[in-house]
Design a protein around this motif. Structure first.
Motif, PDB file in Angstrom:
ATOM      1  N   PRO A  10       0.802  -1.233   0.000  1.00  0.00           N
ATOM      2  CA  PRO A  10       0.000   0.000   0.000  1.00  0.00           C
ATOM      3  C   PRO A  10       0.836   1.286   0.000  1.00  0.00           C
ATOM      4  N   GLY A  11       2.083   1.222   0.494  1.00  0.00           N
ATOM      5  CA  GLY A  11       2.947   2.396   0.509  1.00  0.00           C
ATOM      6  C   GLY A  11       3.765   2.574  -0.750  1.00  0.00           C
ATOM      7  N   GLY A  12       3.584   1.665  -1.714  1.00  0.00           N
ATOM      8  CA  GLY A  12       4.298   1.774  -2.978  1.00  0.00           C
ATOM      9  C   GLY A  12       5.600   0.997  -3.050  1.00  0.00           C
ATOM     10  N   VAL A  13       5.931   0.214  -2.016  1.00  0.00           N
ATOM     11  CA  VAL A  13       7.154  -0.580  -2.034  1.00  0.00           C
ATOM     12  C   VAL A  13       6.920  -1.841  -2.862  1.00  0.00           C
ATOM     13  N   ARG A  14       7.807  -2.057  -3.830  1.00  0.00           N
ATOM     14  CA  ARG A  14       7.710  -3.263  -4.656  1.00  0.00           C
ATOM     15  C   ARG A  14       8.303  -4.441  -3.901  1.00  0.00           C
ATOM     16  N   ILE A  15       7.569  -5.541  -3.902  1.00  0.00           N
ATOM     17  CA  ILE A  15       8.014  -6.789  -3.287  1.00  0.00           C
ATOM     18  C   ILE A  15       8.182  -7.793  -4.417  1.00  0.00           C
ATOM     19  N   GLU A  16       9.397  -8.285  -4.568  1.00  0.00           N
ATOM     20  CA  GLU A  16       9.700  -9.252  -5.612  1.00  0.00           C
ATOM     21  C   GLU A  16       9.689 -10.649  -5.000  1.00  0.00           C
ATOM     22  N   LEU A  17       8.759 -11.468  -5.436  1.00  0.00           N
ATOM     23  CA  LEU A  17       8.701 -12.863  -5.016  1.00  0.00           C
ATOM     24  C   LEU A  17       9.618 -13.657  -5.931  1.00  0.00           C
ATOM     25  N   SER A  18      10.475 -14.496  -5.364  1.00  0.00           N
ATOM     26  CA  SER A  18      11.443 -15.249  -6.162  1.00  0.00           C
ATOM     27  C   SER A  18      11.418 -16.721  -5.797  1.00  0.00           C
ATOM     28  N   GLU A  19      11.194 -17.554  -6.798  1.00  0.00           N
ATOM     29  CA  GLU A  19      11.361 -18.997  -6.640  1.00  0.00           C
ATOM     30  C   GLU A  19      12.747 -19.318  -7.190  1.00  0.00           C
ATOM     31  N   LEU A  20      13.600 -19.860  -6.348  1.00  0.00           N
ATOM     32  CA  LEU A  20      14.999 -20.073  -6.697  1.00  0.00           C
ATOM     33  C   LEU A  20      15.260 -21.539  -6.994  1.00  0.00           C
ATOM     34  N   GLY A  21      15.121 -21.903  -8.248  1.00  0.00           N
ATOM     35  CA  GLY A  21      15.386 -23.273  -8.662  1.00  0.00           C
ATOM     36  C   GLY A  21      16.874 -23.577  -8.657  1.00  0.00           C
ATOM     37  N   PRO A  22      17.243 -24.825  -8.918  1.00  0.00           N
ATOM     38  CA  PRO A  22      18.650 -25.231  -8.838  1.00  0.00           C
ATOM     39  C   PRO A  22      19.555 -24.497  -9.836  1.00  0.00           C
ATOM     40  N   GLU A  23      19.013 -23.990 -10.915  1.00  0.00           N
ATOM     41  CA  GLU A  23      19.822 -23.283 -11.915  1.00  0.00           C
ATOM     42  C   GLU A  23      19.900 -21.784 -11.676  1.00  0.00           C
ATOM     43  N   SER A  24      19.156 -21.269 -10.704  1.00  0.00           N
ATOM     44  CA  SER A  24      19.187 -19.828 -10.459  1.00  0.00           C
ATOM     45  C   SER A  24      20.552 -19.437  -9.895  1.00  0.00           C
ATOM     46  N   LEU A  25      20.991 -18.247 -10.264  1.00  0.00           N
ATOM     47  CA  LEU A  25      22.283 -17.765  -9.777  1.00  0.00           C
ATOM     48  C   LEU A  25      22.276 -17.600  -8.259  1.00  0.00           C
ATOM     49  N   GLN A  26      21.133 -17.208  -7.706  1.00  0.00           N
ATOM     50  CA  GLN A  26      21.033 -17.077  -6.257  1.00  0.00           C
ATOM     51  C   GLN A  26      21.216 -18.437  -5.572  1.00  0.00           C
ATOM     52  N   ARG A  27      20.532 -19.462  -6.069  1.00  0.00           N
ATOM     53  CA  ARG A  27      20.624 -20.799  -5.470  1.00  0.00           C
ATOM     54  C   ARG A  27      22.066 -21.318  -5.556  1.00  0.00           C
ATOM     55  N   LYS A  28      22.710 -21.083  -6.699  1.00  0.00           N
ATOM     56  CA  LYS A  28      24.097 -21.531  -6.848  1.00  0.00           C
ATOM     57  C   LYS A  28      25.009 -20.825  -5.848  1.00  0.00           C
ATOM     58  N   ALA A  29      24.798 -19.526  -5.643  1.00  0.00           N
ATOM     59  CA  ALA A  29      25.598 -18.788  -4.652  1.00  0.00           C
ATOM     60  C   ALA A  29      25.315 -19.293  -3.244  1.00  0.00           C
ATOM     61  N   MET A  30      24.045 -19.559  -2.945  1.00  0.00           N
ATOM     62  CA  MET A  30      23.680 -20.055  -1.627  1.00  0.00           C
ATOM     63  C   MET A  30      24.309 -21.429  -1.370  1.00  0.00           C
ATOM     64  N   ASP A  31      24.261 -22.278  -2.385  1.00  0.00           N
ATOM     65  CA  ASP A  31      24.826 -23.619  -2.231  1.00  0.00           C
ATOM     66  C   ASP A  31      26.352 -23.606  -2.108  1.00  0.00           C
ATOM     67  N   ALA A  32      27.001 -22.585  -2.675  1.00  0.00           N
ATOM     68  CA  ALA A  32      28.460 -22.484  -2.638  1.00  0.00           C
ATOM     69  C   ALA A  32      28.968 -21.753  -1.390  1.00  0.00           C
ATOM     70  N   TRP A  33      28.054 -21.195  -0.582  1.00  0.00           N
ATOM     71  CA  TRP A  33      28.453 -20.414   0.591  1.00  0.00           C
ATOM     72  C   TRP A  33      29.253 -21.282   1.566  1.00  0.00           C
ATOM     73  N   LYS A  34      30.337 -20.725   2.087  1.00  0.00           N
ATOM     74  CA  LYS A  34      31.169 -21.470   3.031  1.00  0.00           C
ATOM     75  C   LYS A  34      31.160 -20.784   4.364  1.00  0.00           C
TER      76      LYS A  34
END
Length: 129
Positions: free
Chosen positions: A105-129
């Motif tokens: 309602p305040g105009g803030v955009r909320i991005e919903l993301s499904e992070l499959g195994p090929e997503s760059l985010q998922r790969k970074a998360m899986d590589a986190w040490k």
């Protein structure tokens, strides 16, 4: 909460700040066909990022969006629509994730993301040490 998107006027300077001064490792940078940065993610923790986006005529500097990780984007969208929320249809994101946007309602955009195994985010998360 997966990430916060920040639009910046001086992309290289902002990326250097988050990496060198804040100490966050670069997870990835997405570039266009001319080699110009479209976005970059720096990794705050295993599952949390700051996304940097170049400011432009359609994207003013500052907070651009909040990114929420969802397990099943279609189910999440259906639930939100049942609650009366206007949600975009899901689409492929630049990072090989599936995304959809909601605006609060305040105009803030909320991005919903499904992070499959090929997503760059998922790969970074899986590589986190």
């Amino acid at each position: 909460m997966n990430h916060v998107g920040i639009s910046v006027e001086r992309f290289d300077e902002a990326l250097a700040f988050y990496k060198e001064k804040m100490g966050f490792p670069e997870a990835f940078v997405v570039r266009d066909d001319k080699g110009q940065p479209v976005l970059a993610y720096v990794q705050v923790s295993r599952n949390t990022f700051v996304e940097l986006l170049p400011a432009n005529a359609n994207r003013r500097p500052g907070l651009d969006h909040v990114g929420l990780h969802v397990d099943d984007i279609r189910s999440t969208i259906a639930t939100l629509k049942q609650r009366g929320v206007t949600v975009e249809d899901p689409r492929a994101g630049r990072t090989k994730s599936v995304i959809a946007n909601v605006t609060d309602p305040g105009g803030v955009r909320i991005e919903l993301s499904e992070l499959g195994p090929e997503s760059l985010q998922r790969k970074a998360m899986d590589a986190w040490k």
